[in-house]
Design an enzyme around this catalytic site. Structure first.
Site, short mmCIF file in Angstrom:
data_model
loop_
_atom_site.label_atom_id
_atom_site.label_comp_id
_atom_site.label_asym_id
_atom_site.label_seq_id
_atom_site.Cartn_x
_atom_site.Cartn_y
_atom_site.Cartn_z
N ASP A 206 -8.91 7.44 10.01
CA ASP A 206 -8.41 7.30 11.37
C ASP A 206 -6.92 7.60 11.42
OD1 ASP A 206 -8.91 6.22 14.20
OD2 ASP A 206 -7.27 4.94 13.52
N GLU A 264 -12.91 10.86 -8.57
CA GLU A 264 -13.54 9.96 -9.54
C GLU A 264 -14.98 9.65 -9.15
OE1 GLU A 264 -11.28 6.42 -10.29
OE2 GLU A 264 -9.36 7.44 -9.90
#
Length: 543
Positions: A206, A264
């Site tokens: 956001d 990751e």
């Protein structure tokens, strides 16, 4: 050139995302507010549309001053929406259905009830003293500079404990986090890791260009009114050129850190929300290029009333030029703007026709696309009485701007049931009578409905390589005609639209004089080798 990318780490290129606004999707316990169990119960509907992922708007702990975009705990579910176990169950069921889950991350600010802010405001010397944007008053006691809040008034609120102002780009109860603080940045990264470890497939970030502010707190200069649609024309926020309160160069370092975190967890993604006026194309290009920042960005540039070939051509071309190494997410509706069927429909238009024509444009654009709950039913904007408003933005600017509640009303599932099947209790916003006539059960099983067209159109996008994966090239045409090709590995599709009400003839490019009109096209399209005859408000895909 793009690659085939329906599987693996590049699943997001050309994907279709469906936005769920939890408060208004499905209530499972009769309290009038949608919840996570409700979403889980309705996942089959979303899967039936043929989308790839779901963006779930905030469900975190919050005092709900801004309907959950004021987070008080990044690592827990607000009881109004359920529990962490409910989230895990929703995630597991979505994955069973082949749907990925992207969750909102509101990192630019928190609630003033967050433990971080309570500690930060307690003194100027505590461990989190610099986790928020604090500044001394001017000698006359006024705010540090001229920055404005998007939700009205100055972007500064006085705090009598610290005897300083704090910055808030939105409500005064939504203090901005200080991204110049390494410890604050670390804490946000770890909050994201918490959800990745639970198995989420990515984040919608956001207001991601609001993360950094100018450390010198320089005044913003005046500007002409913004041409993008990130704020209404009635909001003085648009009177400033926002050079210093957002979109700072240092933001790239944090976005790269987000990408490193996602690396990751193979296959996870980040899409950034960018509202930056005329600078949006350049900002999106910067934020999505190089392979080490965001995967793609979501903009406000198609959220206005403009519905002409010239506007679509000019807008998309700007982003194609500015983000050649990046990726854009296109949408016509979301939880912050008037529903596009209402924006695009003119007196005398058939709203269903506009809904189909709009989707025919959206599915053919190069990029990822996002749908907002209820648009598959061609829901119009709801008229909400002032006494029923819940949106602080609308209450602040009423009556010139009525706020965002009109696009946030409950999803109508069953026309004849109490509250259209959304809840057995009184909904947090009223269910409009006109929405009942467009409920899911009314449209289900009828091949002539907008819902059926959404399924057909999304299947066409998914199965047409040139549309899903190809390059885009615009073809010269009049203002009322929008024409472009999508090309991929020797397959080319001509996407053709008559945006006027009157039938028009259009001379076909030589390569398409023997083309076949795809069945997804509007009825009434005719070809006579050199020309295409297009009824008003029609579309055609030629291959």
């Amino acid at each position: 050139m793009t690659n085939d990318h329906d599987h693996g780490r590049d699943w997001w290129r050309g994907a279709v995302i469906y936005q769920v606004y939890p408060r208004s999707f499905q209530d499972s316990n009769g309290d009038g507010i949608g919840d996570l169990k409700g979403i889980t119960a309705r996942l089959d509907h979303i899967a039936s549309l043929g989308v790839d992922a779901i963006w779930v708007s905030p469900f975190f702990k919050s005092p709900m001053a801004d309907m959950g975009y004021d987070v008080s705990d990044y690592r827990d579910v607000d009881p109004m929406f359920g529990t962490l176990a409910d989230f895990d169950a929703m995630l597991a069921r979505a994955h069973e259905l082949g749907l990925r889950i992207i969750i909102d991350q509101v990192l630019s600010h928190t609630s003033d009830q967050h433990a971080w802010f309570r500690e930060s405001r307690a003194s100027r010397a505590n461990a989190k003293a610099d986790w928020y944007v604090w500044a001394d008053a001017k000698p006359d006691g006024t705010a540090p500079n001229n920055w404005l809040s998007i939700f009205g008034g100055p972007a500064w609120e006085w705090d009598g404990t610290r005897m300083q102002y704090y910055m808030h780009s939105f409500l005064a109860s939504q203090p901005d986090i200080n991204f110049h603080s390494p410890e604050a940045r670390d804490a946000l990264i770890e909050a994201m890791r918490f959800w990745l470890d639970r198995g989420v497939d990515g984040f919608r970030l956001d207001a991601c260009n609001h993360y950094l502010h100018d450390a010198q707190l320089r005044d913003n200069p005046p500007t002409k009114r913004a041409s993008a649609h990130d704020v209404p024309d009635t909001n003085p926020y648009g009177f400033q050129e926002h050079l210093y309160d957002k979109t700072q160069p240092e933001n790239l370092a944090f976005l790269r850190r987000v990408r490193a975190l996602l690396n990751e967890y193979p296959g996870t993604i980040a899409v950034g929300e960018v509202g930056d006026g005329d600078r949006s194309p350049a900002t999106v290009g910067l934020y999505t290029s190089g392979g080490d920042t965001l995967h793609f960005c979501y903009t406000f540039d198609l959220f206005g009333p403009d519905f002409s070939g010239d506007y679509f051509r000019a807008t998309v071309s700007k982003f194609e030029e500015a983000a050649q190494d990046g990726w854009v997410c296109w949408a016509f509706s979301n939880h912050d703007v008037i529903r596009h069927v209402s924006r695009f429909t003119r007196p005398g238009d058939d709203p269903d026709r506009i809904a189909r024509l709009s989707l025919a444009i959206l599915i053919a654009l190069r990029g990822t696309i996002c749908l907002y709950q209820g648009e598959e039913l061609a829901l119009p904007e709801a008229e909400i009485a002032f006494e029923d408003l819940r949106d602080p933005y609308g209450i602040r600017f009423w009556p010139a701007f009525k706020g965002r509640d009109g696009c946030r009303t409950p999803m109508p599932w069953t026309a004849k049931d109490s509250e259209a099947g959304f809840s057995t209790g009184k909904p947090w916003l009223p269910v409009p009578a006109q929405h009942r006539t467009r409920a899911v059960d009314v449209q289900e099983g009828n091949k002539r409905t907008v819902l059926a067209f959404y399924r057909e159109a999304l299947a066409f996008r998914r199965n047409c390589l040139s549309i899903r994966c190809g390059d885009i090239d615009f073809v010269e045409a009049s203002e009322d005609i929008l024409a472009f090709t999508r090309s991929h590995r020797g397959e080319t599709t001509l996407c053709l639209y008559n945006l006027s009400r009157e039938p028009l003839d259009w001379t076909l490019p030589a390569a398409f004089t023997s083309a076949i009109v795809d069945p997804i096209s509007a009825p009434g399209i005719t070809l006579n080798r050199k020309k295409a005859r297009l009824p008003g408000r029609s579309w055609a895909f030629l291959r």
